[in-house]
Motif scaffolding. Structure first.
Motif, PDB file in Angstrom:
ATOM      1  N   ARG A 151       0.759  -1.260  -0.214  1.00 22.51           N
ATOM      2  CA  ARG A 151       0.071   0.038   0.043  1.00 22.51           C
ATOM      3  C   ARG A 151       0.998   1.343   0.087  1.00 22.51           C
ATOM      4  O   ARG A 151       0.343   2.248  -0.449  1.00 22.51           O
ATOM      5  CB  ARG A 151      -0.934  -0.134   1.108  1.00 22.51           C
ATOM      6  CG  ARG A 151      -0.415   0.234   2.516  1.00 22.51           C
ATOM      7  CD  ARG A 151      -1.448   0.065   3.663  1.00 22.51           C
ATOM      8  NE  ARG A 151      -0.581   0.318   4.878  1.00 22.51           N
ATOM      9  CZ  ARG A 151       0.015  -0.716   5.772  1.00 22.51           C
ATOM     10  NH1 ARG A 151      -0.132  -2.076   5.104  1.00 22.51           N
ATOM     11  NH2 ARG A 151       0.494  -0.585   6.729  1.00 22.51           N
ATOM     12  N   ILE A 174      -4.728  -6.020 -12.339  1.00 26.06           N
ATOM     13  CA  ILE A 174      -5.365  -4.958 -12.093  1.00 26.06           C
ATOM     14  C   ILE A 174      -5.730  -4.522 -10.688  1.00 26.06           C
ATOM     15  O   ILE A 174      -5.548  -3.336  -9.989  1.00 26.06           O
ATOM     16  CB  ILE A 174      -6.731  -5.018 -12.602  1.00 26.06           C
ATOM     17  CG1 ILE A 174      -6.648  -5.124 -14.415  1.00 26.06           C
ATOM     18  CG2 ILE A 174      -7.821  -4.048 -12.045  1.00 26.06           C
ATOM     19  CD1 ILE A 174      -8.225  -5.558 -15.038  1.00 26.06           C
ATOM     20  N   GLU A 175      -5.749  -5.770  -9.855  1.00 28.80           N
ATOM     21  CA  GLU A 175      -5.737  -5.414  -8.462  1.00 28.80           C
ATOM     22  C   GLU A 175      -4.415  -4.920  -7.767  1.00 28.80           C
ATOM     23  O   GLU A 175      -4.454  -4.396  -6.814  1.00 28.80           O
ATOM     24  CB  GLU A 175      -6.089  -6.964  -7.626  1.00 28.80           C
ATOM     25  CG  GLU A 175      -7.649  -7.303  -7.766  1.00 28.80           C
ATOM     26  CD  GLU A 175      -8.591  -6.193  -7.501  1.00 28.80           C
ATOM     27  OE1 GLU A 175      -8.541  -5.664  -6.363  1.00 28.80           O
ATOM     28  OE2 GLU A 175      -9.391  -5.859  -8.428  1.00 28.80           O
ATOM     29  N   LYS A 178      -4.288  -1.517  -8.311  1.00 28.03           N
ATOM     30  CA  LYS A 178      -5.452  -0.709  -7.381  1.00 28.03           C
ATOM     31  C   LYS A 178      -4.811  -0.685  -6.108  1.00 28.03           C
ATOM     32  O   LYS A 178      -5.098   0.099  -5.332  1.00 28.03           O
ATOM     33  CB  LYS A 178      -6.637  -1.208  -7.558  1.00 28.03           C
ATOM     34  CG  LYS A 178      -7.456  -0.702  -8.787  1.00 28.03           C
ATOM     35  CD  LYS A 178      -8.707  -1.658  -9.099  1.00 28.03           C
ATOM     36  CE  LYS A 178      -9.691  -1.993  -8.129  1.00 28.03           C
ATOM     37  NZ  LYS A 178     -10.668  -2.675  -8.929  1.00 28.03           N
ATOM     38  N   SER A 179      -3.900  -1.702  -5.530  1.00 28.07           N
ATOM     39  CA  SER A 179      -3.392  -1.899  -4.211  1.00 28.07           C
ATOM     40  C   SER A 179      -2.370  -1.069  -3.784  1.00 28.07           C
ATOM     41  O   SER A 179      -2.081  -0.701  -2.635  1.00 28.07           O
ATOM     42  CB  SER A 179      -3.505  -3.325  -3.820  1.00 28.07           C
ATOM     43  OG  SER A 179      -4.454  -4.251  -4.229  1.00 28.07           O
TER      44      SER A 179
END
Ligand code: 2AM
Ligand code: CA
Length: 263
Positions: A151, A174-175, A178-179
């Motif tokens: 993060r 994609i995750e 996003k993360s």
């Protein structure tokens, strides 16, 4: 083998090649494509590789050279001393931007990385390392990397791996995007490896890299404790195209376990 002499020799050769590249902008540059229309090569890529091959052949005749443009030796193994060279890593940037490209060189002895160099030619930034002796950014010693949670991490990734592709399941990627805190794409694997090693980004991944894209950077990365593997978690073999990831130690595990699903 006196690695100190080879180190000084390689550094001065790289600086001289960098000068030649900067001067080349005053002459006409011929642009060709190789495997496909966007896979670019220029007369300067070829001239610079020939410059290295000629000098190394003269001064270290028993060493072998694996170069992107094919002027070195045909290699089936990394036995002996092998210089793995990309005369211009980031040729598309060289052509379109006149910056953001690097000379990348790794010197291996029986497959073990001994000396690694990445020279960001237009910034005059030199990243280098000798096995067991630490890594440097210009004259500054690079500290050992500590882990960063995803993060808070900046990930180097080309957008093509976030779209459907034939190497990796793109939904987990994609995750991943996003993360993390943010993503960057510099268009030169060598520069991205240098940036991970010097803490400017926290990981870099690509599904298709060649030995000369990563050979120098892997030695630098190793000296600061970054992990460099294929997407299967294996040591890159440096004899053909492979998937590749370099990251801070804990982050490498987090990305591999949660986000990488090879097809
Ligand atoms: P190059 O400029 O020397 O070709 C761009 O995302 C990075 O991937 C650059 O380091 C580029 O190196 C490398 N690259 C581009 N096309 C490639 C290919 N077909 N195989 C392996 N590496 C490639
Ligand atoms: Ca190249």
């Amino acid at each position: 083998m006196n690695w100190g002499i080879i180190d000084r020799y390689a550094k001065s050769l790289i600086k001289e090649a960098g000068h030649k590249i900067r001067v080349s902008f005053f002459s006409h540059i011929d642009i060709d494509s190789k495997a496909h229309a966007n896979d670019l090569v220029t007369n300067i890529d070829r001239d610079i590789e020939r410059f290295f091959v000629k000098r190394i052949g003269r001064d270290f005749p028993d060493h072998k050279i694996l170069g992107e443009e094919g002027y070195g030796s045909e290699l089936e193994s990394l036995k002996g001393i092998v210089w793995i060279l990309d005369p211009i890593d980031g040729t598309m940037n060289f052509v379109h931007q006149k910056r953001n490209f690097a000379i990348s060189l790794g010197i291996y002895a029986d497959g073990i990385g001994m000396l690694g160099y990445i020279y960001d030619v237009m910034r005059d930034d030199f990243y280098h390392a000798a096995k067991g002796e630490g890594a440097y950014f210009n004259d500054e010693r690079l500290p050992t990397l500590e882990t960063t949670p995803l993060r808070e991490a900046i990930i180097g990734i080309n957008a093509s791996w976030v779209a459907p592709n034939r190497y990796v399941e793109h939904e987990p990627i994609i995750e991943l995007v996003k993360s993390c805190r943010g993503t960057r794409s510099y268009g030169s694997a060598a520069i991205e490896l240098a940036y991970v090693s010097s803490g400017k980004i926290d990981a870099y991944l690509s599904m298709r890299l060649s030995p000369w894209d990563i050979a120098g950077g892997m030695i630098i990365a190793q000296e600061v404790g970054a992990l460099t593997t294929t997407m299967k978690g294996e040591k890159p073999r440096l004899l053909g195209q492979e998937t590749f990831i370099v990251a801070r130690p804990g982050l490498h595990k987090e990305i591999m376990e949660k986000y990488i699903c090879l097809k």
